[in-house]
Design an enzyme around this catalytic site. Structure first.
Site, mmCIF file in Angstrom:
data_model
loop_
_atom_site.group_PDB
_atom_site.id
_atom_site.type_symbol
_atom_site.label_atom_id
_atom_site.label_comp_id
_atom_site.label_asym_id
_atom_site.label_seq_id
_atom_site.Cartn_x
_atom_site.Cartn_y
_atom_site.Cartn_z
ATOM 1 N N SER A 174 -5.297 -2.808 3.055
ATOM 2 C CA SER A 174 -4.769 -1.402 3.191
ATOM 3 C C SER A 174 -4.508 -0.835 1.854
ATOM 4 C CB SER A 174 -3.296 -1.603 3.833
ATOM 5 O OG SER A 174 -2.195 -2.350 2.872
ATOM 6 N N LYS A 175 -3.894 0.270 1.797
ATOM 7 C CA LYS A 175 -3.751 1.200 0.648
ATOM 8 C C LYS A 175 -3.012 0.103 -0.580
ATOM 9 C CE LYS A 175 -3.335 2.528 4.306
ATOM 10 N NZ LYS A 175 -2.754 1.676 5.104
ATOM 11 N N ARG A 176 -2.187 -0.656 -0.239
ATOM 12 C CA ARG A 176 -1.658 -1.849 -0.952
ATOM 13 C C ARG A 176 -2.612 -2.214 -1.823
ATOM 14 N NH1 ARG A 176 0.476 -6.136 -0.295
ATOM 15 N NH2 ARG A 176 -0.118 -6.519 1.928
ATOM 16 N N GLY B 114 -5.278 -1.147 -3.208
ATOM 17 C CA GLY B 114 -6.070 -0.053 -3.945
ATOM 18 C C GLY B 114 -6.635 0.819 -2.886
#
Length: 525
Positions: free
Chosen positions: A270-272, A274
């Site tokens: 996920s965006k977490r 990167g």
RNA sequence: GGCGGCAUGGUGUAAUUGGUUAACACGCUGCCCUCUCAAGGCAGAGAGUUCGGGUUCGAUCCCCGAUGCCGCUACCA
């Protein structure tokens, strides 16, 4: 009737034996950016279709009106095209089985629902949310599968009709037959679910809006999809969908469920973790062929077990769904960067120049591309070619070329490593001797530079690192960088170019550095 | 809780489908090149295949169980 393992297998066999061209689809929801997981699904579909000379089509799953946005749909298509994954049927190109946007197919779904209701394959469910919640709570307490009791199954057609007509809200559920639901998965083999673990699924909400599991099935059947290749988060939905195919008497397609892509912590990517959206990779200067190559490798390996670099054409030839792994893969940015470096080296200088330009223009280091003179184009081409092998992404180019763009090399003295190199008697002697020559000549060529350095070496006895590093720091602000033969002309030519942020010549650099260096070193001594 | 899926060095994939010393790539370390960095070239370390049973002359591979992770378990997609 019913589709047991044998008939499914037979179905598959017939397809394999016949010359029927496969038809596959990529069916994203326009509720966000296209991310690597979905892009990989799209890629595998595309590769499978092209490997077999079949069709690849795009369908937009926008039944969730709340979250669907047209801008995401546009972005999705742009990202797919950038990756080189074109489609022959889709929302904007049309095709024989359109429309290709689910929100435009509502009539089709309701016609099919009528049919199911008439055939007794589906029924109205008048249960309220509260009732369903209570059932579920009890199932959990009793450690039993949480499935719908089927309370409304028993309501006869006439009563059902009457209650609905009277305006009582109802959802429509499919009657799950009392037989195991099996399907063949091309990456996992036979998968079976006991029917008593599967709830009668809601097909149409009481609001009248059909649900995902229902519409995909209707669409896939109507669009003559032969192979459903999708993420494995759908694997538990598949038996319900198989039941829908059966209820309509449609033949069940082949399924292939692709494993999830995980982040380095083994959590769903996920965006977490990167950058994960395709557009963010494009923005940072990842080449599309690097991304497709990398994505292909995430869950698939070539037959020879060795080759790792493939163009889209080569992938099309090599790709076999049978070789796709069923275990989840962890996304590795290092390997993506390695592949990107590989393709960056293969790209033509013209293409690199086109792609690299905006990163510099955005930082006001270059004028708009349209204003560029031939001399500037040439100079910039040389500059980029010099550092290209050492960047992971195009985005890193401005920083990697700071040796020529840097306006203030004196700040380099603050760096402890540089300070250690500069605060020596030998550094001072080298720099003074060098400055003397630069001021006398005003301009510098690589040949002159070489000559001077040899002279300084002879007259001071200083050589190697002690000789070159102080000069390098004074000129570029860093103790490491490209060889002087390349560096000198780039700086000198660059300083003569009209740029939004002018480049200092060697002479200017030496003067600026010397003045600050002299004063600071006096203070130190 | 129920159901399903998955498990090979740090990471991605291999292993002629049950047969010797588990291969390739990324990453890492070192060496060469070199004023330096990067690139490039060369070399090396790192897994005995999640664990426990079983079948077999022999299991990475087949069977059972456990564990861990993931998904589904919605009138989300």
């Amino acid at each position: 009737m019913g589709y047991n393992t044998e008939s499914t297998a037979t179905c598959y066999h017939q397809l394999a034996m016949s010359n029927q061209k496969p038809r596959v689809r990529f069916a994203p929801s326009p509720t966000g950016q296209l991310h690597v997981g979905n892009a990989r699904t799209a890629l595998y579909n595309w590769l499978f279709a092209h490997h077999h000379g079949g069709d690849f089509l795009l369908r937009i799953e926008d039944t969730d009106v709340e979250r669907s946005e047209i801008r995401y749909e546009d972005q999705l298509m742009e990202d797919l095209r950038w990756l080189g994954l074109n489609w022959t049927e889709g929302p904007e190109v049309g095709g024989p089985h359109g429309p290709y946007r689910q929100s435009e197919r509502l009539d089709i779904y309701s016609q099919h629902t009528e049919r199911l209701l008439d055939d007794g394959k589906a029924y109205r469910c008048f249960c309220t949310t509260a009732e369903l919640d209570a059932e579920r709570a009890q199932a959990i307490r009793e450690h039993k599968p949480q499935i719908y009791s089927g309370k409304c199954r028993a309501i006869d057609a006439e009563t059902s009709q009457r209650r609905a007509a009277a305006g009582e809200p109802s959802a429509i559920r499919l009657r799950i037959p009392d037989a195991p639901l099996r399907f063949h998965d091309m990456v996992r083999g036979e998968v079976e679910f006991a029917s008593d673990t599967i709830s009668d699924p809601i097909l149409v909400r009481s609001s009248g809006v059909p649900v995902y599991n229902y519409v995909v099935t209707v669409d896939d059947a109507l669009m003559k999809i032969t192979h459903v290749i999708r993420g494995d988060d759908h694997i538990s939905n598949t038996p319900k969908q198989v039941a829908i195919y059966q209820a309509f008497g449609w033949s069940v397609p082949q399924f292939a469920h692709l494993s999830t892509i995980l982040g380095s912590d083994r959590e769903r990517l996920s965006k977490r973790h990167g950058a994960t959206s395709i557009s963010s990779f494009r923005e940072m200067g990842i080449l599309p062929e690097a991304l497709t190559n990398y994505l292909a490798l995430l869950g698939w390996g070539a037959e020879d077990g060795k080759t790792e670099t493939f163009t889209l054409d080569e992938l099309t030839r090599e790709f076999k769904l049978e070789r796709v792994t069923s275990s989840p893969a962890i996304f590795d940015f290092d390997k993506l960067h390695w592949l990107n470096r590989h393709y960056l080296k293969l790209a033509t200088p013209e293409r690199i120049l086109d792609l690299a330009w905006p990163y510099f223009a955005a930082k006001n280091l270059l004028p708009p591309r349209s204003n560029a003179s031939d001399a500037l184009l040439q100079w910039f081409g040389n500059l980029v070619a010099l550092v290209l092998p050492s960047v992971d992404t195009l985005q890193q180019l401005p920083e990697k070329t700071s040796f020529v763009f840097a306006r203030d090399t004196t700040t380099a003295q603050a760096d402890p490593e540089n300070a250690a190199l500069l605060n020596t008697d030998s550094a001072r002697r080298v720099l003074q001797a060098f400055a003397l020559r630069v001021r006398a000549a005003a301009t510098v060529t690589p040949e002159q530079f070489k000559l001077w350095m040899n002279e300084i070496k002879a007259e001071t006895g200083i050589k190697g690192k002690d000789l070159f590093h102080p000069v390098r720091i004074a000129l570029t602000g860093a103790h490491s960088g490209p060889e002087f033969d390349k560096l000198i002309p780039l700086i000198e030519e660059g300083s003569r170019l009209p740029l939004p942020t002018p480049i200092f010549s060697i002479l200017q650099r030496v003067n600026r550095f010397q003045s600050s260096f002299d004063s600071s070193s006096v203070a130190e001594v």
